[in-house]
Design a protein around this motif. Sequence first.
Motif, PDB file in Angstrom:
ATOM      1  N   SER A  27       0.861  -1.177   0.000  1.00  0.00           N
ATOM      2  CA  SER A  27       0.000   0.000   0.000  1.00  0.00           C
ATOM      3  C   SER A  27       0.898   1.227   0.000  1.00  0.00           C
ATOM      4  CB  SER A  27      -0.910   0.016   1.225  1.00  0.00           C
ATOM      5  OG  SER A  27      -1.723   1.164   1.237  1.00  0.00           O
ATOM      6  N   PRO A  28       0.568   2.259  -0.782  1.00  0.00           N
ATOM      7  CA  PRO A  28       1.409   3.467  -0.769  1.00  0.00           C
ATOM      8  C   PRO A  28       1.477   4.059   0.627  1.00  0.00           C
ATOM      9  CG  PRO A  28      -0.193   3.539  -2.565  1.00  0.00           C
ATOM     10  CD  PRO A  28      -0.576   2.389  -1.692  1.00  0.00           C
ATOM     11  N   MET A  29       2.673   4.311   1.094  1.00  0.00           N
ATOM     12  CA  MET A  29       2.867   4.892   2.428  1.00  0.00           C
ATOM     13  C   MET A  29       3.612   6.214   2.327  1.00  0.00           C
ATOM     14  SD  MET A  29       1.425   3.118   4.844  1.00  0.00           S
ATOM     15  CE  MET A  29       2.311   3.418   6.368  1.00  0.00           C
ATOM     16  N   VAL A  30       3.451   6.910   1.224  1.00  0.00           N
ATOM     17  CA  VAL A  30       4.045   8.235   1.069  1.00  0.00           C
ATOM     18  C   VAL A  30       3.075   9.254   1.644  1.00  0.00           C
ATOM     19  CG1 VAL A  30       4.922   9.955  -0.540  1.00  0.00           C
ATOM     20  CG2 VAL A  30       5.333   7.526  -0.974  1.00  0.00           C
ATOM     21  N   GLY A  31       3.394   9.783   2.811  1.00  0.00           N
ATOM     22  CA  GLY A  31       2.556  10.784   3.441  1.00  0.00           C
ATOM     23  C   GLY A  31       3.199  12.148   3.380  1.00  0.00           C
ATOM     24  N   ILE A 120      -9.551  13.502   3.883  1.00  0.00           N
ATOM     25  CA  ILE A 120      -9.262  12.959   2.562  1.00  0.00           C
ATOM     26  C   ILE A 120      -7.751  12.938   2.395  1.00  0.00           C
ATOM     27  CG2 ILE A 120      -9.545  15.239   1.493  1.00  0.00           C
ATOM     28  CD1 ILE A 120     -10.436  13.830  -1.064  1.00  0.00           C
ATOM     29  N   ASN A 121      -7.241  11.857   1.788  1.00  0.00           N
ATOM     30  CA  ASN A 121      -5.799  11.733   1.642  1.00  0.00           C
ATOM     31  C   ASN A 121      -5.466  11.039   0.327  1.00  0.00           C
ATOM     32  OD1 ASN A 121      -3.084  11.953   3.246  1.00  0.00           O
ATOM     33  ND2 ASN A 121      -3.045   9.913   2.325  1.00  0.00           N
ATOM     34  N   TYR A 122      -4.514  11.586  -0.399  1.00  0.00           N
ATOM     35  CA  TYR A 122      -4.031  10.993  -1.650  1.00  0.00           C
ATOM     36  C   TYR A 122      -2.546  10.717  -1.514  1.00  0.00           C
ATOM     37  CZ  TYR A 122      -2.474  10.642  -6.520  1.00  0.00           C
ATOM     38  OH  TYR A 122      -1.886  10.218  -7.699  1.00  0.00           O
ATOM     39  N   SER A 123      -2.152   9.457  -1.755  1.00  0.00           N
ATOM     40  CA  SER A 123      -0.760   9.046  -1.654  1.00  0.00           C
ATOM     41  C   SER A 123      -0.335   8.426  -2.972  1.00  0.00           C
ATOM     42  CB  SER A 123      -0.589   8.032  -0.515  1.00  0.00           C
ATOM     43  OG  SER A 123       0.760   7.667  -0.354  1.00  0.00           O
ATOM     44  N   ASN A 124       0.868   8.780  -3.445  1.00  0.00           N
ATOM     45  CA  ASN A 124       1.314   8.359  -4.766  1.00  0.00           C
ATOM     46  C   ASN A 124       2.798   8.012  -4.718  1.00  0.00           C
ATOM     47  OD1 ASN A 124       1.172   8.174  -7.768  1.00  0.00           O
ATOM     48  ND2 ASN A 124       2.529   9.961  -7.651  1.00  0.00           N
ATOM     49  N   GLN A 125       3.159   6.894  -5.353  1.00  0.00           N
ATOM     50  CA  GLN A 125       4.567   6.532  -5.402  1.00  0.00           C
ATOM     51  C   GLN A 125       4.909   5.893  -6.741  1.00  0.00           C
ATOM     52  OE1 GLN A 125       4.400   3.790  -2.019  1.00  0.00           O
ATOM     53  NE2 GLN A 125       5.044   2.106  -3.365  1.00  0.00           N
ATOM     54  N   ARG A 158      10.817  -2.267 -15.024  1.00  0.00           N
ATOM     55  CA  ARG A 158       9.430  -1.966 -14.662  1.00  0.00           C
ATOM     56  C   ARG A 158       9.218  -0.461 -14.612  1.00  0.00           C
ATOM     57  NH1 ARG A 158       7.543  -4.013  -8.895  1.00  0.00           N
ATOM     58  NH2 ARG A 158       8.531  -2.076  -8.214  1.00  0.00           N
ATOM     59  N   TYR A 159       8.146  -0.012 -15.267  1.00  0.00           N
ATOM     60  CA  TYR A 159       7.707   1.376 -15.187  1.00  0.00           C
ATOM     61  C   TYR A 159       6.300   1.392 -14.592  1.00  0.00           C
ATOM     62  CZ  TYR A 159      11.374   2.133 -18.706  1.00  0.00           C
ATOM     63  OH  TYR A 159      12.567   2.156 -19.394  1.00  0.00           O
ATOM     64  N   GLY A 160       5.989   2.452 -13.851  1.00  0.00           N
ATOM     65  CA  GLY A 160       4.624   2.552 -13.384  1.00  0.00           C
ATOM     66  C   GLY A 160       4.472   3.367 -12.123  1.00  0.00           C
ATOM     67  N   HIS A 161       3.253   3.361 -11.583  1.00  0.00           N
ATOM     68  CA  HIS A 161       2.948   4.084 -10.350  1.00  0.00           C
ATOM     69  C   HIS A 161       1.875   3.347  -9.583  1.00  0.00           C
ATOM     70  CE1 HIS A 161      -0.523   5.552 -12.692  1.00  0.00           C
ATOM     71  NE2 HIS A 161      -1.099   5.705 -11.509  1.00  0.00           N
ATOM     72  N   LEU A 162       1.786   3.644  -8.290  1.00  0.00           N
ATOM     73  CA  LEU A 162       0.762   3.100  -7.411  1.00  0.00           C
ATOM     74  C   LEU A 162       0.208   4.245  -6.577  1.00  0.00           C
ATOM     75  CD1 LEU A 162      -0.710   0.676  -6.031  1.00  0.00           C
ATOM     76  CD2 LEU A 162       1.268   0.517  -4.493  1.00  0.00           C
ATOM     77  N   SER A 163      -1.104   4.395  -6.555  1.00  0.00           N
ATOM     78  CA  SER A 163      -1.710   5.484  -5.795  1.00  0.00           C
ATOM     79  C   SER A 163      -2.858   4.958  -4.934  1.00  0.00           C
ATOM     80  CB  SER A 163      -2.217   6.592  -6.723  1.00  0.00           C
ATOM     81  OG  SER A 163      -3.275   6.120  -7.539  1.00  0.00           O
ATOM     82  N   LYS A 164      -3.149   5.721  -3.877  1.00  0.00           N
ATOM     83  CA  LYS A 164      -4.222   5.377  -2.944  1.00  0.00           C
ATOM     84  C   LYS A 164      -4.972   6.645  -2.563  1.00  0.00           C
ATOM     85  CE  LYS A 164      -4.920   3.322   1.693  1.00  0.00           C
ATOM     86  NZ  LYS A 164      -4.214   2.742   2.859  1.00  0.00           N
ATOM     87  N   MET A 165      -6.256   6.687  -2.863  1.00  0.00           N
ATOM     88  CA  MET A 165      -7.124   7.790  -2.484  1.00  0.00           C
ATOM     89  C   MET A 165      -8.047   7.308  -1.377  1.00  0.00           C
ATOM     90  SD  MET A 165      -8.220  10.924  -2.894  1.00  0.00           S
ATOM     91  CE  MET A 165      -7.847  11.561  -4.545  1.00  0.00           C
ATOM     92  N   SER A 166      -8.019   8.009  -0.234  1.00  0.00           N
ATOM     93  CA  SER A 166      -8.781   7.573   0.935  1.00  0.00           C
ATOM     94  C   SER A 166      -9.724   8.669   1.403  1.00  0.00           C
ATOM     95  CB  SER A 166      -7.837   7.203   2.083  1.00  0.00           C
ATOM     96  OG  SER A 166      -6.965   6.164   1.712  1.00  0.00           O
TER      97      SER A 166
END
Length: 458
Positions: A27-31, A120-125, A158-166
């Motif tokens: 899970s993205p943990m970039v805060g 609301i929180n958006y985290s992206n890595q 590998r290229y790409g991104h992972l994001s989490k909108m809470s």
Amino acid sequence: MSVSAAFFAQAQDVSVIRNTVDVYSGSPMVGSAKFNAMAGANGALGGDANSLLTNPAGLGVAISGEISGTLSVMGNKNSSSWAGTTVDYNKTKTDLGNVGGIIAFPLMTETAWKFINIGINYSNQSLDNYIESGGNNNLIYDFDTNKSSSFAGHAYNRYGHLSKMSFGVGANYNHSFYVGAGLNFFSASIDQYDTAAFQSLQNNSLEYFSKQNTPYFERSSGFSASLGVIGKLSPNFRLGASLETPTFWTIDRDYTFYNDSSLGDGVAYEGRKFTSPLKATVSAAFVASKNFSLNVDYTLGLTKPDYKVYGPAERELNDFFKENYKNLSEVRVGAEYRIQQFRLRGGYSYVSSPFDALTINRYNDAGTTGDQSYSNLMLNNRNLVSFGIGYDFKSFYIDASYQNITSKYSNPFMRGVLNNQIDSAYYSDNNIVQSDAYAVSDVKNNRNNFFLTLGWKF
């Protein structure tokens, strides 16, 4: 070990297993810079929108509104060593790492409920990662009687991104008990390559090969929910607990196939359903005064990765995880010390290795094969050290932090077989490479991340 050997005899690619754990089960943990400086340890402290990354009950701790944005500068270095050769890779990527906000609603009633807060929180890595392993002149492949080549190297790219909108809500009961719930929406994008190179012994020309069913391109979405509580045992001690449901992923994949009996080479599509592990977190915090706080989180995966079975591929993956996957655990420790308007922060995190020891048939440096057991195959434990500073202008604040993340693991590649039931070989425009054994490089991964946050309290 017999189950492991059976799995590695099938057509699955190593990158599929790695991405299952590294991307879809994480899970993205970039805060914010504050959150990252404390290694993500805030499960019993809370107070801002980053609580949605650990314990949504932390939303209820806030007594004022707040919004912040975080710029991330993420550096990734891999050093892959095999057969006396080390290949280094460095990449730095700057992106919007986190945006969060919370609105506090004081309840002007006679009851003990003091606040209802919405967050609301958006985290992206970034998921970009490149592991290149060098060649070995002792590893010779004979394509026919007049053409032989030596192994010249391999790369997972590998290229790409992972994001989490809470989105979440938290409530404050008499400033001593807090409860919260959140909904989490995930998005992932992966472009994965698995490429090998061979050098002709006749004219030194290089020939490049792609593994069957690669490159593949995945566009995925997922959903989970979380629930948490925090309780004050005394003015100085707090305990917290939270539960996050499995993430239910829908994965759409396009992949390139080769040498099909009727279609030849082409591109195909498939869809997969994946369920990540259920996770539980327990937390404890010590707040000595308004100037010092310490938080400890412990997170444990309670279930194992699971694919919905559509055919042999998903069944083999599930059998592998059932027999060889260890439930992931993570410990996070973070502290903050305040000197008037200045903030000093530090943290440490440890994530356990996801797999039991695995025995595979592998090439040694001399080019001969034999069985070898690895306790760190594909992925291993991870250590994170962080620190940061901040300054509070009352209504506005600015924070900065640094993280260093290290891990060492054994990286298997180059195994590919071709028979009536299984095709995991490597293909070029003119030739096919098969191998009953893996080559295994030693990878040292070092990540240096910087974060800058600007925030406003209202």
